[in-house]
Scaffold this motif. Structure first.
Motif, short mmCIF file in Angstrom:
data_model
loop_
_atom_site.label_atom_id
_atom_site.label_comp_id
_atom_site.label_asym_id
_atom_site.label_seq_id
_atom_site.Cartn_x
_atom_site.Cartn_y
_atom_site.Cartn_z
N ARG A 51 0.94 -1.30 -0.33
CA ARG A 51 0.23 -0.14 0.15
C ARG A 51 0.89 1.16 -0.20
N TYR A 52 0.56 2.18 -0.28
CA TYR A 52 0.81 3.74 -0.31
C TYR A 52 0.62 4.76 0.53
N PRO A 53 1.36 5.39 1.34
CA PRO A 53 0.93 6.50 2.19
C PRO A 53 0.40 7.46 1.56
N GLU A 54 -0.49 7.66 2.01
CA GLU A 54 -1.81 9.19 1.48
C GLU A 54 -0.96 10.46 1.49
N ASN A 55 -1.08 11.41 0.95
CA ASN A 55 -0.85 12.73 1.05
C ASN A 55 0.22 13.21 1.96
N LYS A 56 -0.92 13.29 3.09
CA LYS A 56 -0.62 14.18 4.31
C LYS A 56 0.56 13.46 5.15
N HIS A 57 1.08 12.23 4.55
CA HIS A 57 1.79 11.71 5.36
C HIS A 57 3.22 11.83 5.07
N ILE A 58 2.90 12.06 4.01
CA ILE A 58 4.31 12.30 3.04
C ILE A 58 4.70 13.47 3.58
N ILE A 59 3.61 14.67 3.88
CA ILE A 59 4.03 16.59 3.96
C ILE A 59 4.65 16.09 5.19
N ARG A 60 3.82 15.74 5.98
CA ARG A 60 4.36 15.52 6.74
C ARG A 60 6.14 15.43 7.25
N GLU A 61 6.66 13.90 6.51
CA GLU A 61 7.94 13.57 6.75
C GLU A 61 8.64 14.61 5.80
N THR A 136 7.84 10.81 17.13
CA THR A 136 8.21 11.71 15.41
C THR A 136 7.87 11.10 14.31
N HIS A 137 9.44 10.36 14.39
CA HIS A 137 9.71 9.24 13.13
C HIS A 137 9.08 8.14 12.83
N THR A 141 4.96 4.55 9.54
CA THR A 141 4.56 3.37 9.45
C THR A 141 5.26 2.64 8.62
N ASN A 142 4.49 3.36 7.14
CA ASN A 142 4.74 3.15 6.26
C ASN A 142 5.86 3.89 5.58
N PRO A 143 7.02 3.93 5.61
CA PRO A 143 7.28 5.28 4.88
C PRO A 143 7.80 5.55 4.07
N THR A 273 -3.53 3.12 -0.92
CA THR A 273 -3.33 4.09 -0.14
C THR A 273 -4.05 4.02 0.97
N GLU A 274 -3.07 3.53 2.06
CA GLU A 274 -3.60 3.54 3.62
C GLU A 274 -4.05 4.77 4.26
#
Length: 274
Positions: A51-61, A136-137, A141-143, A273-274
């Motif tokens: 699965r792929y992470p949602e955009n909000k998770h990528i923005i947070r990273e 935080t890191h 969970t799915n980096p 996506t997750e």
């Protein structure tokens, strides 16, 4: 009286920050574009978590990574200042110690960092420190590759601590430290890639098993209390902190990738996506 900062200091600081940010964006951005955008379907079966992470998770990273970059820049500027004052063990010319030591020093930096990372990482998994800084890191969970620098500010200080440790303890040339930094970033990005690229049998091979894989670190993000190592699988094996299913999980991901090679890859929306 307002604080006046010399223009040359502003320029030097800006150059350091742009260099760190540029490297991060080039390395993380290139891997993300290739595996998560351009060749997304072609490499789907190599995706460790399907699965792929949602955009909000990528923005947070990315947001946390740029905070980290500011902290990295501040510490590196302090090391540069200390070097100009003759307080570090930097030497000006490679010929001062020769090329044999030059390349040895790069390997030594890598081994120092691998040890430093393992033990500071394990310390940050102590319940109190985990909640304070390391959680935080682990929100990733799915980096993705952008998670490479996605640290809490306090953890960012710990992570960059390897640079002054090197600078004040071993003789080093500036370019050797640069090569080490590039190597560190590359391995950090690929560790968070989310795709397994190494060949079948790698994690069990008598020689190669001592090097970590993307599966190894991905399992750490997903399962938390295991697989603490960075570059190598030495400390995890010595201390018994490898997940018992690490090698099995690696082989399962690689087998799936091999079987799917050349076949049409379907990417259902419900798995995307997750």
């Amino acid at each position: 009286m307002p604080l006046q900062i010399p223009i040359d200091k502003i320029i030097e600081t800006s150059r350091v920050l742009l260099s760190i940010a540029g490297r991060y964006l080039v390395f993380a951005g290139a891997f993300y574009f290739f595996f998560y955008v351009w060749r997304k379907r072609a490499y789907w079966q190599a995706k460790i978590q399907q699965r792929y992470p949602e955009n909000k998770h990528i923005i947070r990273e990315i947001v946390y990574s740029f905070i980290t970059i500011l902290i990295f820049g501040a510490v590196i500027m302090l090391v540069i200042y200390a070097s100009k004052k003759g307080l570090t063990r930097i030497y000006p010319n490679i010929s001062d110690k020769g090329y044999a030591y030059y390349f040895f020093s790069i390997g030594l930096m890598i081994l120092m960092h691998d040890t430093y990372f393992y033990w500071t990482h394990r310390a940050m998994h102590w319940k109190t420190l985990f909640k304070l800084m390391h959680k935080t890191h682990h929100l990733s969970t799915n980096p993705t590759p952008f998670a490479a620098y996605a640290f809490h500010p306090l953890e960012a200080v710990v992570e960059i601590g390897i640079v002054p440790l090197i600078a004040f303890t071993i003789p080093y040339h500036g370019t050797a430290l640069t090569i080490f930094s590039l190597y560190s970033l590359l391995l950090n990005v690929t560790g968070h890639l989310g795709y397994e690229l190494f060949p079948k049998g790698f994690a069990r091979h008598q020689l190669f098993k001592w090097h970590n894989t993307s599966t190894h670190h991905n399992m750490h993000h997903r399962l938390v209390k295991c697989n603490y190592g960075l570059y190598f699988n030495i400390w995890d094996r010595l201390m018994g902190t490898n997940h018992p299913d690490y090698e099995k999980s690696f082989e399962q991901v690689v087998e799936k990738r091999i079987k799917a090679k050349g076949a049409e890859t379907l990417l259902p929306d419900e798995l995307a996506t997750e």
